[in-house]
Write a protein that holds these residues in place. Sequence first.
Motif, PDB file in Angstrom:
ATOM      1  N   ARG A   1       0.858  -1.185   0.000  1.00 36.41           N
ATOM      2  CA  ARG A   1       0.000   0.000   0.000  1.00 36.41           C
ATOM      3  C   ARG A   1       0.891   1.230   0.000  1.00 36.41           C
ATOM      4  NH1 ARG A   1      -3.449  -1.433   3.637  1.00 36.41           N
ATOM      5  NH2 ARG A   1      -5.115  -1.838   2.142  1.00 36.41           N
ATOM      6  N   PHE A   2       0.437   2.285  -0.716  1.00 39.98           N
ATOM      7  CA  PHE A   2       1.246   3.489  -0.841  1.00 39.98           C
ATOM      8  C   PHE A   2       0.396   4.733  -0.590  1.00 39.98           C
ATOM      9  CE2 PHE A   2       3.051   0.286  -3.693  1.00 39.98           C
ATOM     10  CZ  PHE A   2       4.349   0.212  -3.196  1.00 39.98           C
ATOM     11  N   LEU A   3       1.049   5.766  -0.069  1.00 36.96           N
ATOM     12  CA  LEU A   3       0.454   7.092   0.069  1.00 36.96           C
ATOM     13  C   LEU A   3       1.134   8.001  -0.940  1.00 36.96           C
ATOM     14  CD1 LEU A   3      -1.447   8.964   1.787  1.00 36.96           C
ATOM     15  CD2 LEU A   3       0.596   9.550   3.111  1.00 36.96           C
ATOM     16  N   LEU A   4       0.337   8.646  -1.812  1.00 32.96           N
ATOM     17  CA  LEU A   4       0.861   9.532  -2.841  1.00 32.96           C
ATOM     18  C   LEU A   4       0.541  10.973  -2.485  1.00 32.96           C
ATOM     19  CD1 LEU A   4       0.120   6.687  -4.295  1.00 32.96           C
ATOM     20  CD2 LEU A   4       0.489   7.961  -6.391  1.00 32.96           C
TER      21      LEU A   4
ATOM     22  N   VAL B   1      -6.334   8.223  -7.950  1.00 34.50           N
ATOM     23  CA  VAL B   1      -5.948   6.823  -8.053  1.00 34.50           C
ATOM     24  C   VAL B   1      -7.167   6.029  -8.503  1.00 34.50           C
ATOM     25  CG1 VAL B   1      -5.145   4.782  -6.800  1.00 34.50           C
ATOM     26  CG2 VAL B   1      -4.153   7.017  -6.298  1.00 34.50           C
ATOM     27  N   ALA B   2      -7.008   5.233  -9.572  1.00 34.82           N
ATOM     28  CA  ALA B   2      -8.102   4.426 -10.102  1.00 34.82           C
ATOM     29  C   ALA B   2      -8.446   3.298  -9.137  1.00 34.82           C
ATOM     30  CB  ALA B   2      -7.715   3.870 -11.474  1.00 34.82           C
ATOM     31  N   PRO B   3      -9.618   2.666  -9.316  1.00 35.00           N
ATOM     32  CA  PRO B   3     -10.008   1.582  -8.410  1.00 35.00           C
ATOM     33  C   PRO B   3      -9.032   0.417  -8.362  1.00 35.00           C
ATOM     34  CG  PRO B   3     -11.901   2.342  -9.661  1.00 35.00           C
ATOM     35  CD  PRO B   3     -10.706   3.030 -10.244  1.00 35.00           C
TER      36      PRO B   3
ATOM     37  N   ASP C   1      -1.266  21.582  -2.548  1.00 37.79           N
ATOM     38  CA  ASP C   1      -2.517  22.325  -2.454  1.00 37.79           C
ATOM     39  C   ASP C   1      -3.579  21.648  -3.321  1.00 37.79           C
ATOM     40  OD1 ASP C   1      -4.266  24.257  -1.649  1.00 37.79           O
ATOM     41  OD2 ASP C   1      -3.543  25.796  -2.995  1.00 37.79           O
ATOM     42  N   GLY C   2      -4.784  21.505  -2.753  1.00 45.58           N
ATOM     43  CA  GLY C   2      -5.852  20.829  -3.480  1.00 45.58           C
ATOM     44  C   GLY C   2      -5.910  19.361  -3.124  1.00 45.58           C
ATOM     45  N   PRO C   3      -6.820  18.611  -3.736  1.00 45.82           N
ATOM     46  CA  PRO C   3      -6.934  17.155  -3.471  1.00 45.82           C
ATOM     47  C   PRO C   3      -5.804  16.385  -4.144  1.00 45.82           C
ATOM     48  CG  PRO C   3      -8.553  17.834  -5.099  1.00 45.82           C
ATOM     49  CD  PRO C   3      -7.891  19.088  -4.626  1.00 45.82           C
ATOM     50  N   VAL C   4      -4.606  16.506  -3.603  1.00 46.28           N
ATOM     51  CA  VAL C   4      -3.401  15.920  -4.212  1.00 46.28           C
ATOM     52  C   VAL C   4      -2.807  14.814  -3.354  1.00 46.28           C
ATOM     53  CG1 VAL C   4      -2.816  17.991  -5.541  1.00 46.28           C
ATOM     54  CG2 VAL C   4      -1.947  17.721  -3.195  1.00 46.28           C
ATOM     55  N   VAL C   5      -3.594  14.292  -2.417  1.00 43.80           N
ATOM     56  CA  VAL C   5      -3.152  13.203  -1.538  1.00 43.80           C
ATOM     57  C   VAL C   5      -4.084  12.019  -1.727  1.00 43.80           C
ATOM     58  CG1 VAL C   5      -2.815  12.493   0.861  1.00 43.80           C
ATOM     59  CG2 VAL C   5      -2.173  14.804   0.142  1.00 43.80           C
ATOM     60  N   ALA C   6      -3.523  10.824  -1.920  1.00 48.61           N
ATOM     61  CA  ALA C   6      -4.349   9.639  -2.121  1.00 48.61           C
ATOM     62  C   ALA C   6      -3.643   8.423  -1.550  1.00 48.61           C
ATOM     63  CB  ALA C   6      -4.640   9.422  -3.616  1.00 48.61           C
ATOM     64  N   LEU C   7      -4.429   7.538  -0.948  1.00 49.03           N
ATOM     65  CA  LEU C   7      -3.927   6.281  -0.410  1.00 49.03           C
ATOM     66  C   LEU C   7      -4.450   5.158  -1.284  1.00 49.03           C
ATOM     67  CD1 LEU C   7      -2.339   5.258   2.132  1.00 49.03           C
ATOM     68  CD2 LEU C   7      -4.558   4.831   3.167  1.00 49.03           C
ATOM     69  N   THR C   8      -3.576   4.254  -1.732  1.00 51.40           N
ATOM     70  CA  THR C   8      -4.028   3.148  -2.572  1.00 51.40           C
ATOM     71  C   THR C   8      -4.859   2.179  -1.731  1.00 51.40           C
ATOM     72  OG1 THR C   8      -2.020   1.842  -2.182  1.00 51.40           O
ATOM     73  CG2 THR C   8      -2.008   3.369  -4.061  1.00 51.40           C
ATOM     74  N   PRO C   9      -5.778   1.461  -2.362  1.00 49.30           N
ATOM     75  CA  PRO C   9      -6.661   0.538  -1.606  1.00 49.30           C
ATOM     76  C   PRO C   9      -5.865  -0.538  -0.869  1.00 49.30           C
ATOM     77  CG  PRO C   9      -7.496   0.886  -3.842  1.00 49.30           C
ATOM     78  CD  PRO C   9      -6.136   1.528  -3.785  1.00 49.30           C
TER      79      PRO C   9
END
Length: 375
Positions: free
Chosen positions: A39-42, A81-83, A367-375
């Motif tokens: 799992r990764f945090l981007l 991040v895609a599903p 800045d903005g919705p630029v953080v995502a955690l993979t499933p």
Amino acid sequence: MSAPPGTRRAARAFIVLLIGLMSLVTAPAPRATAAEAPRFLLVAGTASMNIGVLRVGADATLSPVPGNPFPTGFGVLSLVVAPDGRTVYVPHAGDGTVTGYRLDDAGALHPISGAVAALDGPPTAASIAPDGSHLFVVVGGVPGHVVSFAVDPSGALTPTGAPPVPVDGLSAVGMAAVDPSGRYLNVVTYIGNTMSRFAIGDHGELTPLGATPVELGPVAPRFTPDGRYLYVSNEFGTDLSGFAIGAHGELTRTPGSPYPTGGVPHGAVITTDGRRLYVPNAVGGSIAGFDIHDDGALTPLPGSPYPAPAGTMPGQVALHPDGRHLYLADVLTLHGTTMVHSYSIRPDGSLAPTGAPDTDTGVIMSDGPVVALTP
């Protein structure tokens, strides 16, 4: 003259053994199962033209992956991040493109062939359908508009051919979200006080459904996982707007909306069970937490808002799927590059620092919705 039977049997046995050895050499290595998949945090850098990738350990601790950070275009205001958890799309407001990347098991990002799309203006946000079939990109302007792409299994992007649809209001920095059913797209206008609603067709075409008034400075709409409620952070109003969603996508305000956050809120996150919401206050230096009631109303969690580390401006939060950890990424910090701070979620929903060291992403200004955690 034929060979004796014993010799023939020995030869056959040798051939079988040889084939078996060759299969061991040439067979592909077994792929990690879903439980073993890393799992990764981007975290993207709006000002530094790169993307930080942090590996999430089994104990929820973070560490930069080899090669971190990875180059990308200028002016990233959104990251999706895609599903599948391995395909990543990044709009670049600076050069008017959206680019797709493949995230490998080591955490490295690789550009996808055919996944670079040029747009007719600066893209400010993107959102992907829950089944990963279509990508919707908001292009800034007065008014702005939304364009749609079909997503190939390889991750390549192809324009759907559907005409762009205008966004209501002054949408120079519009942000978008697709509802969990994949039937509706909602776009808020940061320089304005409206939220445009669109029905999504089978081929990614969008049909306008009208606009709903919201408070000033709306950003980052978020749906509950069951699709019953939608919340919008209002940066100019220092609060959150809540909406109940009808059978045809219509919106009605939840009881008590809007809800004060104790600062200037950025994008919120909602737990997988739909019971709690957390939102960082960029001005105010804190994270506000709320219980989500059956009617969609919000009430503060015990001790909310929770302080962020000194010298930081909280930007975005991400929730670990275990429901026990939350990550906070800075917009700006005295450290210079964006740091990620880790929190534990107590049984009552309140937050406490884990005590783990802060992790450097290597990027500047997130800045903005630029953080995502993979499933």
